[in-house]
Design a protein around this motif. Sequence first.
Motif, PDB file in Angstrom:
ATOM      1  N   ASN A 250       0.825  -1.215   0.000  1.00 39.99           N
ATOM      2  CA  ASN A 250       0.000   0.000   0.000  1.00 39.99           C
ATOM      3  C   ASN A 250       0.862   1.268   0.000  1.00 39.99           C
ATOM      4  O   ASN A 250       0.443   2.309   0.490  1.00 39.99           O
ATOM      5  CB  ASN A 250      -0.948   0.014   1.207  1.00 39.99           C
ATOM      6  CG  ASN A 250      -0.192  -0.096   2.525  1.00 39.99           C
ATOM      7  OD1 ASN A 250       1.045  -0.066   2.552  1.00 39.99           O
ATOM      8  ND2 ASN A 250      -0.922  -0.225   3.619  1.00 39.99           N
ATOM      9  N   GLY A 251       2.099   1.150  -0.494  1.00 38.96           N
ATOM     10  CA  GLY A 251       2.997   2.297  -0.518  1.00 38.96           C
ATOM     11  C   GLY A 251       2.483   3.418  -1.407  1.00 38.96           C
ATOM     12  O   GLY A 251       1.868   3.170  -2.447  1.00 38.96           O
ATOM     13  N   LYS A 252       2.719   4.663  -0.980  1.00 35.32           N
ATOM     14  CA  LYS A 252       2.299   5.827  -1.751  1.00 35.32           C
ATOM     15  C   LYS A 252       3.474   6.392  -2.544  1.00 35.32           C
ATOM     16  O   LYS A 252       4.603   6.403  -2.068  1.00 35.32           O
ATOM     17  CB  LYS A 252       1.734   6.894  -0.816  1.00 35.32           C
ATOM     18  CG  LYS A 252       0.455   6.449  -0.107  1.00 35.32           C
ATOM     19  CD  LYS A 252      -0.103   7.572   0.763  1.00 35.32           C
ATOM     20  CE  LYS A 252      -1.391   7.138   1.450  1.00 35.32           C
ATOM     21  NZ  LYS A 252      -1.956   8.230   2.300  1.00 35.32           N
ATOM     22  N   ALA A 253       3.179   6.866  -3.717  1.00 38.76           N
ATOM     23  CA  ALA A 253       4.218   7.416  -4.583  1.00 38.76           C
ATOM     24  C   ALA A 253       4.758   8.728  -4.030  1.00 38.76           C
ATOM     25  O   ALA A 253       4.010   9.538  -3.475  1.00 38.76           O
ATOM     26  CB  ALA A 253       3.665   7.643  -5.985  1.00 38.76           C
ATOM     27  N   THR A 254       6.059   8.948  -4.176  1.00 41.03           N
ATOM     28  CA  THR A 254       6.651  10.247  -3.875  1.00 41.03           C
ATOM     29  C   THR A 254       6.312  11.195  -5.028  1.00 41.03           C
ATOM     30  O   THR A 254       5.799  10.765  -6.064  1.00 41.03           O
ATOM     31  CB  THR A 254       8.175  10.130  -3.745  1.00 41.03           C
ATOM     32  OG1 THR A 254       8.701   9.656  -5.003  1.00 41.03           O
ATOM     33  CG2 THR A 254       8.567   9.151  -2.642  1.00 41.03           C
ATOM     34  N   ASP A 255       6.594  12.475  -4.854  1.00 46.14           N
ATOM     35  CA  ASP A 255       6.343  13.427  -5.940  1.00 46.14           C
ATOM     36  C   ASP A 255       7.132  13.036  -7.188  1.00 46.14           C
ATOM     37  O   ASP A 255       6.615  13.090  -8.307  1.00 46.14           O
ATOM     38  CB  ASP A 255       6.727  14.840  -5.503  1.00 46.14           C
ATOM     39  CG  ASP A 255       5.741  15.415  -4.482  1.00 46.14           C
ATOM     40  OD1 ASP A 255       4.615  14.881  -4.398  1.00 46.14           O
ATOM     41  OD2 ASP A 255       6.105  16.372  -3.774  1.00 46.14           O
ATOM     42  N   ALA A 256       8.409  12.633  -6.990  1.00 45.91           N
ATOM     43  CA  ALA A 256       9.229  12.211  -8.123  1.00 45.91           C
ATOM     44  C   ALA A 256       8.658  10.940  -8.746  1.00 45.91           C
ATOM     45  O   ALA A 256       8.636  10.784  -9.976  1.00 45.91           O
ATOM     46  CB  ALA A 256      10.674  11.985  -7.684  1.00 45.91           C
ATOM     47  N   GLY A 257       8.208  10.015  -7.900  1.00 46.55           N
ATOM     48  CA  GLY A 257       7.611   8.779  -8.397  1.00 46.55           C
ATOM     49  C   GLY A 257       6.373   9.048  -9.237  1.00 46.55           C
ATOM     50  O   GLY A 257       6.152   8.408 -10.273  1.00 46.55           O
ATOM     51  N   LYS A 258       5.553  10.009  -8.802  1.00 44.47           N
ATOM     52  CA  LYS A 258       4.359  10.362  -9.573  1.00 44.47           C
ATOM     53  C   LYS A 258       4.736  10.912 -10.943  1.00 44.47           C
ATOM     54  O   LYS A 258       4.108  10.573 -11.954  1.00 44.47           O
ATOM     55  CB  LYS A 258       3.532  11.400  -8.805  1.00 44.47           C
ATOM     56  CG  LYS A 258       2.836  10.852  -7.572  1.00 44.47           C
ATOM     57  CD  LYS A 258       2.094  11.966  -6.842  1.00 44.47           C
ATOM     58  CE  LYS A 258       1.440  11.439  -5.570  1.00 44.47           C
ATOM     59  NZ  LYS A 258       0.769  12.535  -4.812  1.00 44.47           N
ATOM     60  N   ARG A 259       5.782  11.763 -10.972  1.00 48.76           N
ATOM     61  CA  ARG A 259       6.209  12.328 -12.258  1.00 48.76           C
ATOM     62  C   ARG A 259       6.733  11.235 -13.180  1.00 48.76           C
ATOM     63  O   ARG A 259       6.482  11.249 -14.398  1.00 48.76           O
ATOM     64  CB  ARG A 259       7.280  13.399 -12.038  1.00 48.76           C
ATOM     65  CG  ARG A 259       6.757  14.658 -11.366  1.00 48.76           C
ATOM     66  CD  ARG A 259       7.747  15.809 -11.492  1.00 48.76           C
ATOM     67  NE  ARG A 259       9.016  15.533 -10.828  1.00 48.76           N
ATOM     68  CZ  ARG A 259       9.277  15.807  -9.552  1.00 48.76           C
ATOM     69  NH1 ARG A 259       8.326  16.328  -8.785  1.00 48.76           N
ATOM     70  NH2 ARG A 259      10.457  15.549  -9.036  1.00 48.76           N
TER      71      ARG A 259
END
Length: 369
Positions: A250-259
């Motif tokens: 259930n890990g959430k994406a970091t801002d960089a991961g989202k990009r």
Amino acid sequence: MGTVKRAHRRGASALTLLCAMAILTAPGLGLSGTAHAAPAAPAAPSAPGAPAAPTPEPGAKSLEQIRKEIEDLYRQAGSATDAYNLAESETKVQSERIVQIAQLIVAGRERISGLKDRAGAAARAQYRSGGLPAGARLVLSESPSQFLDSKDRLRQGEKATTDLLTELDRTQHDLQRYAKDASTVWQKLEANRVEREKSKKRIEEKIKAAQDLESKLEAEEKARLLQLEQEAQYKAQTQWLSSGAMKDVNGKATDAGKRAVQFATAQMGKPYEWGATGPGSFDCSGLTSQAWLAAGKAIPRTSQEQLRLRKVAVKDMRPGDLIIYFDDASHVGMYVGDGAMVHAPRPGRDVTMAGAGSMPIKAVVRPDA
């Protein structure tokens, strides 16, 4: 003809995209969701009256055997592509190093030329003084103050001469080292060129063999072949989900991961091309490396090098992480959440979304650790 083929491919890509987005945009799903996506179920059996799949002749290979053979050939091509890409990236580094060494050699030669000019000036000055050594001129001086001044100048002159000779010697040694370094780098560059050529030949041979196998199939058989490919992926993904692999993910994406995810998913529908890093086509690691570059993080070019990034457990996986597949790390995709990943599959296929467990997982790595 090329336009028709591209239109057909885009149509198929659009269908794949719609199916994938239907999975990922269902209520409750998202980059940080916990629902688990499975690939679309295999097509239903043909309706009554529809043409049946051709029955293979005795001793002929079944479509499933052909599918596995084609898949294996493309896997071998993928492994050779990784070797080609590695040699290509190393060639770039070595070429840059050779340019740096050449610049150092030019600067060193200019330095030696300047030192020789200084040594020549000193020799000419001594000649103009009648060739009398500085020590002799010191002894023949007429006054104590002149003697002391001359003595200081003598010491300074001796030190300057010593420094000049030391610097000249050091610069000559540097030039010898640069020449040796250049020779070593040239040898590596040539070895990489040979490796690139070998890898390119292996890639082309494997792809041609796979395409030759597929070209011998009738249209109905090709459609059935694609269905078998989807069924194999569906089966693998279902077994992976049934194992509980996604239970705690259930890990959430970091801002960089989202990009990175946004970049990768925006490439869906573009064709696979070995050695390509965009913008019109990609191979598997070309897609992941460019996605993270767009997110502001430079990562290694090949899937085997990407395997060296920080590893994380599957249960800790979050969108943007890279999933390395197969024992030889010959394939990579980007996890996008909800049990799905985006990847550039192989020649003849477009960048698409698939189940994260639809292929054997070797490791999960995190570029923005």
